[in-house]
Design a protein around this motif. Structure first.
Motif, PDB file in Angstrom:
ATOM      1  N   GLN A  24       0.791  -1.230   0.000  1.00 52.02           N
ATOM      2  CA  GLN A  24       0.000   0.000   0.000  1.00 52.02           C
ATOM      3  C   GLN A  24       0.826   1.284   0.000  1.00 52.02           C
ATOM      4  N   TRP A  25       2.157   1.169   0.001  1.00 50.75           N
ATOM      5  CA  TRP A  25       3.014   2.349   0.117  1.00 50.75           C
ATOM      6  C   TRP A  25       3.505   2.830  -1.244  1.00 50.75           C
ATOM      7  N   ASP A  26       3.547   4.139  -1.399  1.00 50.46           N
ATOM      8  CA  ASP A  26       4.142   4.730  -2.586  1.00 50.46           C
ATOM      9  C   ASP A  26       5.630   4.383  -2.570  1.00 50.46           C
ATOM     10  N   GLY A  27       6.153   3.969  -3.680  1.00 51.36           N
ATOM     11  CA  GLY A  27       7.561   3.587  -3.757  1.00 51.36           C
ATOM     12  C   GLY A  27       7.772   2.081  -3.719  1.00 51.36           C
ATOM     13  N   ILE A  28       6.710   1.341  -3.433  1.00 49.83           N
ATOM     14  CA  ILE A  28       6.788  -0.122  -3.487  1.00 49.83           C
ATOM     15  C   ILE A  28       6.311  -0.543  -4.872  1.00 49.83           C
ATOM     16  N   GLU A  29       7.216  -1.131  -5.624  1.00 51.68           N
ATOM     17  CA  GLU A  29       6.912  -1.551  -6.994  1.00 51.68           C
ATOM     18  C   GLU A  29       6.159  -2.884  -7.014  1.00 51.68           C
ATOM     19  N   SER A  30       6.617  -3.853  -6.182  1.00 50.17           N
ATOM     20  CA  SER A  30       5.947  -5.149  -6.129  1.00 50.17           C
ATOM     21  C   SER A  30       6.269  -5.849  -4.820  1.00 50.17           C
ATOM     22  N   VAL A  31       5.371  -6.748  -4.419  1.00 49.37           N
ATOM     23  CA  VAL A  31       5.574  -7.599  -3.247  1.00 49.37           C
ATOM     24  C   VAL A  31       5.211  -9.014  -3.689  1.00 49.37           C
ATOM     25  N   ILE A  32       6.186  -9.899  -3.653  1.00 51.80           N
ATOM     26  CA  ILE A  32       6.004 -11.273  -4.122  1.00 51.80           C
ATOM     27  C   ILE A  32       6.096 -12.223  -2.941  1.00 51.80           C
ATOM     28  N   SER A  33       5.144 -13.125  -2.823  1.00 50.10           N
ATOM     29  CA  SER A  33       5.184 -14.179  -1.809  1.00 50.10           C
ATOM     30  C   SER A  33       6.080 -15.305  -2.303  1.00 50.10           C
ATOM     31  N   GLY A  34       6.855 -15.890  -1.382  1.00 51.51           N
ATOM     32  CA  GLY A  34       7.715 -16.990  -1.795  1.00 51.51           C
ATOM     33  C   GLY A  34       8.440 -17.631  -0.632  1.00 51.51           C
ATOM     34  N   TYR A  35       9.530 -18.295  -0.981  1.00 53.47           N
ATOM     35  CA  TYR A  35      10.290 -19.092  -0.025  1.00 53.47           C
ATOM     36  C   TYR A  35      11.770 -18.761  -0.156  1.00 53.47           C
ATOM     37  N   TYR A  63      11.487  -2.092  -4.445  1.00 52.57           N
ATOM     38  CA  TYR A  63      11.121  -0.742  -4.023  1.00 52.57           C
ATOM     39  C   TYR A  63      12.054   0.307  -4.615  1.00 52.57           C
ATOM     40  N   ASP A  64      11.533   1.524  -4.613  1.00 52.29           N
ATOM     41  CA  ASP A  64      12.286   2.695  -5.050  1.00 52.29           C
ATOM     42  C   ASP A  64      12.808   3.384  -3.786  1.00 52.29           C
ATOM     43  N   PRO A  65      14.119   3.294  -3.507  1.00 51.89           N
ATOM     44  CA  PRO A  65      14.641   3.849  -2.259  1.00 51.89           C
ATOM     45  C   PRO A  65      14.512   5.365  -2.149  1.00 51.89           C
ATOM     46  N   GLU A  66      14.279   6.049  -3.262  1.00 52.84           N
ATOM     47  CA  GLU A  66      14.080   7.496  -3.195  1.00 52.84           C
ATOM     48  C   GLU A  66      12.691   7.838  -2.650  1.00 52.84           C
ATOM     49  N   LYS A  67      11.718   6.951  -2.901  1.00 53.50           N
ATOM     50  CA  LYS A  67      10.352   7.177  -2.417  1.00 53.50           C
ATOM     51  C   LYS A  67      10.077   6.464  -1.095  1.00 53.50           C
ATOM     52  N   MET A  68      10.684   5.312  -0.907  1.00 52.09           N
ATOM     53  CA  MET A  68      10.455   4.502   0.292  1.00 52.09           C
ATOM     54  C   MET A  68      11.807   3.971   0.765  1.00 52.09           C
ATOM     55  N   PRO A  69      12.492   4.707   1.621  1.00 56.10           N
ATOM     56  CA  PRO A  69      13.804   4.268   2.095  1.00 56.10           C
ATOM     57  C   PRO A  69      13.721   2.953   2.878  1.00 56.10           C
ATOM     58  N   TYR A  70      14.806   2.216   2.872  1.00 60.91           N
ATOM     59  CA  TYR A  70      14.865   0.914   3.542  1.00 60.91           C
ATOM     60  C   TYR A  70      14.523   1.038   5.031  1.00 60.91           C
ATOM     61  N   ASP A  71      14.971   2.102   5.687  1.00 57.12           N
ATOM     62  CA  ASP A  71      14.655   2.276   7.113  1.00 57.12           C
ATOM     63  C   ASP A  71      13.145   2.331   7.354  1.00 57.12           C
ATOM     64  N   GLU A  72      12.410   2.948   6.440  1.00 57.51           N
ATOM     65  CA  GLU A  72      10.950   3.015   6.568  1.00 57.51           C
ATOM     66  C   GLU A  72      10.320   1.647   6.320  1.00 57.51           C
ATOM     67  N   ILE A  73      10.884   0.894   5.388  1.00 56.32           N
ATOM     68  CA  ILE A  73      10.389  -0.460   5.135  1.00 56.32           C
ATOM     69  C   ILE A  73      10.598  -1.319   6.386  1.00 56.32           C
ATOM     70  N   LEU A  74      11.745  -1.156   7.042  1.00 52.26           N
ATOM     71  CA  LEU A  74      11.994  -1.879   8.295  1.00 52.26           C
ATOM     72  C   LEU A  74      10.949  -1.531   9.350  1.00 52.26           C
ATOM     73  N   GLU A  75      10.590  -0.268   9.455  1.00 52.28           N
ATOM     74  CA  GLU A  75       9.560   0.142  10.428  1.00 52.28           C
ATOM     75  C   GLU A  75       8.231  -0.544  10.144  1.00 52.28           C
ATOM     76  N   VAL A  76       7.858  -0.609   8.873  1.00 53.23           N
ATOM     77  CA  VAL A  76       6.620  -1.299   8.508  1.00 53.23           C
ATOM     78  C   VAL A  76       6.732  -2.772   8.900  1.00 53.23           C
ATOM     79  N   TYR A  77       7.867  -3.384   8.609  1.00 56.32           N
ATOM     80  CA  TYR A  77       8.076  -4.799   8.927  1.00 56.32           C
ATOM     81  C   TYR A  77       7.899  -5.087  10.422  1.00 56.32           C
ATOM     82  N   TRP A  78       8.603  -4.349  11.263  1.00 55.66           N
ATOM     83  CA  TRP A  78       8.537  -4.630  12.707  1.00 55.66           C
ATOM     84  C   TRP A  78       7.117  -4.545  13.234  1.00 55.66           C
ATOM     85  N   ARG A  79       6.298  -3.698  12.630  1.00 53.63           N
ATOM     86  CA  ARG A  79       4.920  -3.497  13.104  1.00 53.63           C
ATOM     87  C   ARG A  79       3.954  -4.570  12.604  1.00 53.63           C
ATOM     88  N   GLN A  80       4.464  -5.600  11.919  1.00 51.25           N
ATOM     89  CA  GLN A  80       3.621  -6.693  11.420  1.00 51.25           C
ATOM     90  C   GLN A  80       3.814  -7.992  12.186  1.00 51.25           C
TER      91      GLN A  80
END
Length: 176
Positions: A24-35, A63-80
């Motif tokens: 749902q975040w701007d800057g995320i190009e795709s999210v693929i489920s896998g192993y 992801y596009d690091p200019e729109k969604m930096p890795y640190d912000e992606i980590l924040e989203v991750y921890w909250r899941q």
């Protein structure tokens, strides 16, 4: 001008529940489920579920690091996730449902370790943070029917997520 996309890979229990929060975040190009993280080549869902491949259910995010930096992606991750549970996540139990951050370069490794330490130091959890920070390895996309599950099977996804206890945990721990 071409964009430079990067990859981020996370295990957070059932991969169905890990797609929507990132998708749902701007800057995320795709999210693929896998192993990932295992020793069997081209594992199937049934192989991974059986528990002898060593793989985690995971999501690979482009992801596009200019729109969604890795640190912000980590924040989203921890909250899941429940980062203190080493036996799986919520009602999904077993090694394939453990949590891990799979880094793709040294910068991601350092950022992941720093964010993990900050979470440990925050006092938010009384138990140790057990989420592993591991080097990324081959990522195998899951079968087509697992991709974008929350969109394609909305009712079942919502029922499964409600039963899991994930949302109750997130609300309790992250409410501000």
């Amino acid at each position: 001008m071409s964009k430079t996309f990067k990859k981020a890979t996370f295990a957070g229990g059932c991969f169905w529940c890990m797609v929507k929060p990132f998708d749902q975040w701007d800057g995320i190009e795709s999210v693929i489920s896998g192993y990932t993280g295992g020793h069997t080549e081209n594992p199937s869902y049934e192989d991974v579920k059986r528990g002898d491949t060593g793989h985690y259910e995971a999501v690979e995010i482009t992801y596009d690091p200019e729109k969604m930096p890795y640190d912000e992606i980590l924040e989203v991750y921890w909250r899941q996730i429940d980062p203190t549970d080493d036996g799986g996540q919520f009602h999904d139990r077993g090694d394939s449902y453990r949590t891990a951050i799979f880094y793709h370069d040294e910068n991601q490794q350092l950022a992941a370790e720093k964010s993990k330490q900050a979470l440990a130091d925050s006092g938010k959890f009384s138990k140790p943070i057990v989420t592993k920070v591991l080097p990324a390895s081959t990522f195998y996309p899951a079968e087509t029917y697992h991709q974008d599950y929350y969109k394609k099977n909305k009712k079942h996804y919502e029922e499964d997520r409600a039963k899991s206890g994930r949302d109750e945990f997130i609300g309790k721990v992250w409410e501000e």
